[in-house]
Design a protein around this motif. Sequence first.
Motif, PDB file in Angstrom:
ATOM      1  N   ARG A   2       0.842  -1.209   0.000  1.00  0.00           N
ATOM      2  CA  ARG A   2       0.000   0.000   0.000  1.00  0.00           C
ATOM      3  C   ARG A   2       0.876   1.257   0.000  1.00  0.00           C
ATOM      4  NH1 ARG A   2      -3.743   3.015  -1.874  1.00  0.00           N
ATOM      5  NH2 ARG A   2      -5.213   3.964  -0.415  1.00  0.00           N
ATOM      6  N   ILE A   3       1.935   1.254   0.791  1.00  0.00           N
ATOM      7  CA  ILE A   3       2.870   2.385   0.789  1.00  0.00           C
ATOM      8  C   ILE A   3       3.513   2.512  -0.585  1.00  0.00           C
ATOM      9  CG2 ILE A   3       5.057   3.233   1.733  1.00  0.00           C
ATOM     10  CD1 ILE A   3       4.204   2.057   4.431  1.00  0.00           C
ATOM     11  N   GLY A   4       3.772   1.367  -1.212  1.00  0.00           N
ATOM     12  CA  GLY A   4       4.320   1.380  -2.569  1.00  0.00           C
ATOM     13  C   GLY A   4       3.388   2.070  -3.554  1.00  0.00           C
ATOM     14  N   GLN A   5       2.074   1.872  -3.382  1.00  0.00           N
ATOM     15  CA  GLN A   5       1.095   2.559  -4.235  1.00  0.00           C
ATOM     16  C   GLN A   5       1.189   4.073  -4.079  1.00  0.00           C
ATOM     17  OE1 GLN A   5      -2.882   1.085  -3.469  1.00  0.00           O
ATOM     18  NE2 GLN A   5      -2.803  -0.226  -5.267  1.00  0.00           N
ATOM     19  N   PHE A   6       1.290   4.521  -2.819  1.00  0.00           N
ATOM     20  CA  PHE A   6       1.406   5.960  -2.570  1.00  0.00           C
ATOM     21  C   PHE A   6       2.682   6.523  -3.198  1.00  0.00           C
ATOM     22  CE2 PHE A   6      -1.330   5.085   1.316  1.00  0.00           C
ATOM     23  CZ  PHE A   6      -2.451   5.699   0.781  1.00  0.00           C
ATOM     24  N   LYS A   7       3.751   5.764  -3.143  1.00  0.00           N
ATOM     25  CA  LYS A   7       5.006   6.218  -3.742  1.00  0.00           C
ATOM     26  C   LYS A   7       4.876   6.333  -5.262  1.00  0.00           C
ATOM     27  CE  LYS A   7       8.129   4.498  -0.129  1.00  0.00           C
ATOM     28  NZ  LYS A   7       9.176   3.518   0.225  1.00  0.00           N
ATOM     29  N   GLN A   8       4.141   5.407  -5.876  1.00  0.00           N
ATOM     30  CA  GLN A   8       3.911   5.465  -7.319  1.00  0.00           C
ATOM     31  C   GLN A   8       3.107   6.707  -7.687  1.00  0.00           C
ATOM     32  OE1 GLN A   8       2.058   1.776  -8.464  1.00  0.00           O
ATOM     33  NE2 GLN A   8       3.952   0.586  -8.267  1.00  0.00           N
ATOM     34  N   ASP A   9       2.060   6.993  -6.888  1.00  0.00           N
ATOM     35  CA  ASP A   9       1.258   8.194  -7.137  1.00  0.00           C
ATOM     36  C   ASP A   9       2.120   9.453  -6.989  1.00  0.00           C
ATOM     37  OD1 ASP A   9      -1.095   6.811  -7.632  1.00  0.00           O
ATOM     38  OD2 ASP A   9      -1.718   6.831  -5.535  1.00  0.00           O
ATOM     39  N   TYR A  10       2.958   9.457  -5.965  1.00  0.00           N
ATOM     40  CA  TYR A  10       3.838  10.604  -5.727  1.00  0.00           C
ATOM     41  C   TYR A  10       4.774  10.826  -6.912  1.00  0.00           C
ATOM     42  CZ  TYR A  10       7.794  13.257  -3.870  1.00  0.00           C
ATOM     43  OH  TYR A  10       8.789  14.181  -3.697  1.00  0.00           O
ATOM     44  N   GLU A  11       5.388   9.759  -7.408  1.00  0.00           N
ATOM     45  CA  GLU A  11       6.308   9.888  -8.539  1.00  0.00           C
ATOM     46  C   GLU A  11       5.568  10.339  -9.796  1.00  0.00           C
ATOM     47  OE1 GLU A  11       9.496   9.845  -8.521  1.00  0.00           O
ATOM     48  OE2 GLU A  11       9.656   9.295  -6.400  1.00  0.00           O
ATOM     49  N   LYS A  12       4.333   9.868  -9.943  1.00  0.00           N
ATOM     50  CA  LYS A  12       3.540  10.273 -11.103  1.00  0.00           C
ATOM     51  C   LYS A  12       3.238  11.765 -11.050  1.00  0.00           C
ATOM     52  CE  LYS A  12      -0.758   8.643 -11.641  1.00  0.00           C
ATOM     53  NZ  LYS A  12      -1.868   7.745 -12.049  1.00  0.00           N
ATOM     54  N   ILE A  13       2.886  12.238  -9.867  1.00  0.00           N
ATOM     55  CA  ILE A  13       2.619  13.672  -9.698  1.00  0.00           C
ATOM     56  C   ILE A  13       3.900  14.481  -9.878  1.00  0.00           C
ATOM     57  CG2 ILE A  13       1.929  15.443  -8.030  1.00  0.00           C
ATOM     58  CD1 ILE A  13       0.056  13.293  -6.800  1.00  0.00           C
ATOM     59  N   LYS A  14       4.966  14.042  -9.246  1.00  0.00           N
ATOM     60  CA  LYS A  14       6.235  14.762  -9.273  1.00  0.00           C
ATOM     61  C   LYS A  14       6.786  14.891 -10.684  1.00  0.00           C
ATOM     62  CE  LYS A  14      10.919  14.579  -7.315  1.00  0.00           C
ATOM     63  NZ  LYS A  14      11.841  13.773  -6.471  1.00  0.00           N
ATOM     64  N   SER A  15       6.637  13.845 -11.496  1.00  0.00           N
ATOM     65  CA  SER A  15       7.214  13.846 -12.843  1.00  0.00           C
ATOM     66  C   SER A  15       6.322  14.517 -13.880  1.00  0.00           C
ATOM     67  CB  SER A  15       7.511  12.407 -13.281  1.00  0.00           C
ATOM     68  OG  SER A  15       6.318  11.646 -13.357  1.00  0.00           O
ATOM     69  N   SER A  16       5.121  14.926 -13.499  1.00  0.00           N
ATOM     70  CA  SER A  16       4.171  15.536 -14.444  1.00  0.00           C
ATOM     71  C   SER A  16       4.187  17.052 -14.326  1.00  0.00           C
ATOM     72  CB  SER A  16       2.754  15.020 -14.178  1.00  0.00           C
ATOM     73  OG  SER A  16       2.688  13.622 -14.349  1.00  0.00           O
ATOM     74  N   SER A  17       4.034  17.699 -15.458  1.00  0.00           N
ATOM     75  CA  SER A  17       3.917  19.162 -15.471  1.00  0.00           C
ATOM     76  C   SER A  17       2.463  19.591 -15.356  1.00  0.00           C
ATOM     77  CB  SER A  17       4.520  19.728 -16.765  1.00  0.00           C
ATOM     78  OG  SER A  17       5.896  19.438 -16.839  1.00  0.00           O
ATOM     79  N   SER A  18       1.571  18.729 -15.857  1.00  0.00           N
ATOM     80  CA  SER A  18       0.142  19.040 -15.821  1.00  0.00           C
ATOM     81  C   SER A  18      -0.631  17.820 -15.351  1.00  0.00           C
ATOM     82  CB  SER A  18      -0.338  19.471 -17.208  1.00  0.00           C
ATOM     83  OG  SER A  18       0.023  18.503 -18.190  1.00  0.00           O
ATOM     84  N   ILE A  19      -1.671  18.066 -14.547  1.00  0.00           N
ATOM     85  CA  ILE A  19      -2.424  16.978 -13.915  1.00  0.00           C
ATOM     86  C   ILE A  19      -3.913  17.249 -14.048  1.00  0.00           C
ATOM     87  CG2 ILE A  19      -2.872  15.769 -11.738  1.00  0.00           C
ATOM     88  CD1 ILE A  19       0.018  16.896 -10.931  1.00  0.00           C
ATOM     89  N   LEU A  20      -4.663  16.234 -14.444  1.00  0.00           N
ATOM     90  CA  LEU A  20      -6.123  16.325 -14.549  1.00  0.00           C
ATOM     91  C   LEU A  20      -6.760  15.553 -13.413  1.00  0.00           C
ATOM     92  CD1 LEU A  20      -8.846  16.895 -16.013  1.00  0.00           C
ATOM     93  CD2 LEU A  20      -8.404  14.808 -17.360  1.00  0.00           C
ATOM     94  N   ILE A  21      -7.722  16.168 -12.763  1.00  0.00           N
ATOM     95  CA  ILE A  21      -8.502  15.503 -11.717  1.00  0.00           C
ATOM     96  C   ILE A  21      -9.948  15.448 -12.183  1.00  0.00           C
ATOM     97  CG2 ILE A  21      -9.335  15.645  -9.339  1.00  0.00           C
ATOM     98  CD1 ILE A  21      -6.701  17.058  -8.653  1.00  0.00           C
ATOM     99  N   ILE A  22     -10.496  14.245 -12.241  1.00  0.00           N
ATOM    100  CA  ILE A  22     -11.871  14.052 -12.705  1.00  0.00           C
ATOM    101  C   ILE A  22     -12.761  13.824 -11.497  1.00  0.00           C
ATOM    102  CG2 ILE A  22     -13.391  12.663 -14.162  1.00  0.00           C
ATOM    103  CD1 ILE A  22     -10.875  11.839 -15.762  1.00  0.00           C
ATOM    104  N   GLY A  23     -13.627  14.787 -11.211  1.00  0.00           N
ATOM    105  CA  GLY A  23     -14.523  14.702 -10.062  1.00  0.00           C
ATOM    106  C   GLY A  23     -14.282  15.827  -9.082  1.00  0.00           C
ATOM    107  N   GLY A  24     -15.362  16.533  -8.735  1.00  0.00           N
ATOM    108  CA  GLY A  24     -15.244  17.677  -7.838  1.00  0.00           C
ATOM    109  C   GLY A  24     -15.979  17.505  -6.529  1.00  0.00           C
TER     110      GLY A  24
END
Length: 300
Positions: free
Chosen positions: A119-141
């Motif tokens: 589970r911690i590994g999943q959070f690390k993957q999300d973190y790296e995905k965010i960190k390496s991206s210049s632009s991020i889309l969030i679907i749902g408000g």
Amino acid sequence: MPSLFSDDGEPLLYIAFFSFSKLITQRLSSVCFICSLFYRKEYFDVPWTDLRSMVEPTFAEKTLIKHSEYFSNGTIVNSRAIDITATEVLTEEGRAVPYDYLVVATGHDEPLPQSKTDRIGQFKQDYEKIKSSSSILIIGGGPTGVELAGEIATDFPDKKVTLVHKGERLIEFIGLKASTKALKWLKSKKVEVLLGQTIDLDSVSEGSSEFKTSAGTTVSADCYFVCIGKPLSSAWLRGTILKDSLDEHGRVKVDDKLMVRGQEKIFAIGDINDVKVWHIIVIFFYIRIFPTQQQEQKSF
């Protein structure tokens, strides 16, 4: 209310896995009950800390709690419950566990790793995905999408964050004033919010970088996160003795004592029941999204 004691004089109570079960088992195991906790995962995942862990994975080290760390007076059954009879809970592995009292707290259906490390590994993957991206889309408000946008905008102010929501305002279930304030706060962090628009999730894949909304707007993003409502984990109850206790939304109907209507030994707590608890969510949401100035730097 019937006696809280089994035939041999020992109090016996079993908790079905998920959600509020950690709180209940911790309190009950400290008194006189013999408890069993049904939980497929080896840890308790505090849902309202997940978004913080996505931008700060070390946070999960403190918030993911192994059941063995708090649940000592009882048995942990690491298996999914698949059926409930009037006297037993049946598990996926074929085990039949008797109960005198049962608390169903199955929450929402979300496939998560069984181990804390994964589970911690999943959070690390999300973190790296965010960190390496210049632009991020969030679907749902809703609460999840709004808070995730706030987490990213606060910790990564250089990222271009776009939030697409089908409603005419954010987090519609709370008051207009709070909804407006959330929108104003996100815009102050340079989050682009597109209201009254949707994105066809069937047309989206992991490698997608361009997304077209229902209004024809094209959103470019290096990665995306889907933050729409998760289904309740109640479909399995339709094959149990509780099949007639579900409402049209799949929630378990309970009385003012949280006892399942039509039952004398079974309770349902948390998101799985039909109690209106939005006021609790609103209080927490207000604390998280609208902190005092002193808390601003670490609000997310």
